[in-house]
Design an enzyme around this catalytic site. Structure first.
Site, PDB file in Angstrom:
ATOM      1  N   HIS A  56       0.833  -1.200   0.000  1.00  0.00           N
ATOM      2  CA  HIS A  56       0.000   0.000   0.000  1.00  0.00           C
ATOM      3  C   HIS A  56       0.870   1.253   0.000  1.00  0.00           C
ATOM      4  CE1 HIS A  56      -3.175  -2.848   1.245  1.00  0.00           C
ATOM      5  NE2 HIS A  56      -3.993  -1.964   0.724  1.00  0.00           N
ATOM      6  N   LYS A  81      -0.549   4.964   4.494  1.00  0.00           N
ATOM      7  CA  LYS A  81      -1.421   4.023   5.201  1.00  0.00           C
ATOM      8  C   LYS A  81      -0.879   3.760   6.607  1.00  0.00           C
ATOM      9  CE  LYS A  81      -3.814  -0.417   4.631  1.00  0.00           C
ATOM     10  NZ  LYS A  81      -5.147   0.170   4.834  1.00  0.00           N
TER      11      LYS A  81
END
Length: 253
Positions: free
Chosen positions: A143, A147
């Site tokens: 990600h 995040k």
């Protein structure tokens, strides 16, 4: 036609969903809820859900945890079906969602992507073949660098789906650097990568003797989550009270 109230309509996901619904002949956004009212929309926007007096079939929520209590209370009062896409809910809020589902149709899922949820179905069958044959199971998720949580909720959901499908419980292993020993057979390794602007990538690896099978899902934009939310809203229209997830949407296809 499914009439939708977009809760959090002026956020990035709310605006993305508004665009998706414009191209969908089976859905229409009839009202939006957002405290930020600078954005111009094709539908009326109210600052709170309690102020909204527009008839609708379902609410899609892509807001924030601070707005959840008011939304849950409203749905409990009006019996309005709701697709909950907001993450980071407290234990108390999750308990309220469970209570709400006793009187109202609620759909909540770790990942709204149709692709991820179809992959979950595939993994249920694959793990029944590979795990008994001694294949090691690893999940690698990637990600963007903003995040906060690791591993991702989707990675955990993928592991849970496989674990539930097996006869014996497998242990989740997040960090091997603290141990100097061979890999155990009854574990699922989960690794997290954070960097750049990666929207979301999940790879499930079944590694056996002399062969490796890989399943992979890549999200190139957040539109995949918006599309799933719209499909969930159309599914939830007219449904009886209960707690649903995207697996129910997939099964109805």
């Amino acid at each position: 036609m499914t009439r939708i109230i977009m809760h959090g309509c002026n956020g990035k996901m709310g605006q993305m969903i508004s665009g998706i619904v414009k191209e969908d002949a089976e859905a229409e956004i009839v009202a939006g809820i957002d405290t930020y009212d600078v954005v111009k929309n094709d539908y009326p926007v109210f600052k709170t859900i309690g102020e909204c007096d527009v008839d609708a079939d379902v609410i899609i929520d892509f807001s924030n945890a601070n707005a959840m209590d008011g939304l849950i209370d409203h749905c409990a009062k009006t019996k309005m079906p709701v697709v909950l896409c907001t993450t980071g809910l407290s234990e108390e809020q999750l308990a309220k969602v469970q209570e709400l589902s006793k009187t109202t149709a609620v759909l909540k899922s770790a990942n709204m992507s149709l692709g991820i949820n179809t992959l979950m179905d595939i993994l249920k069958q694959a793990v029944k073949v590979f795990a008994p044959a001694g294949f090691d199971i690893e999940i690698v998720e990637k990600h963007h660098n903003q995040k906060l949580d690791a591993p991702s909720g989707t990675a955990l959901a993928l592991a849970d789906v496989m674990n539930d499908a097996m006869d014996q419980a497998y242990e989740y292993k997040y960090d091997r650097s603290k141990e100097r020993k061979k890999r155990e057979k009854n574990e699922i390794g989960i690794s997290a990568v954070r960097g750049g602007t990666i929207v979301g990538e999940h790879e499930i690896i079944f590694a056996g003797t002399d062969e490796v099978i890989e399943f992979k899902h890549t999200a190139y934009s957040k539109a995949v989550f918006g599309k799933g939310a719209v499909e969930a809203a159309k599914f939830l229209k007219g449904k009886a009270a209960g707690l649903y997830d995207m697996q129910d949407v997939i099964k109805a296809k």
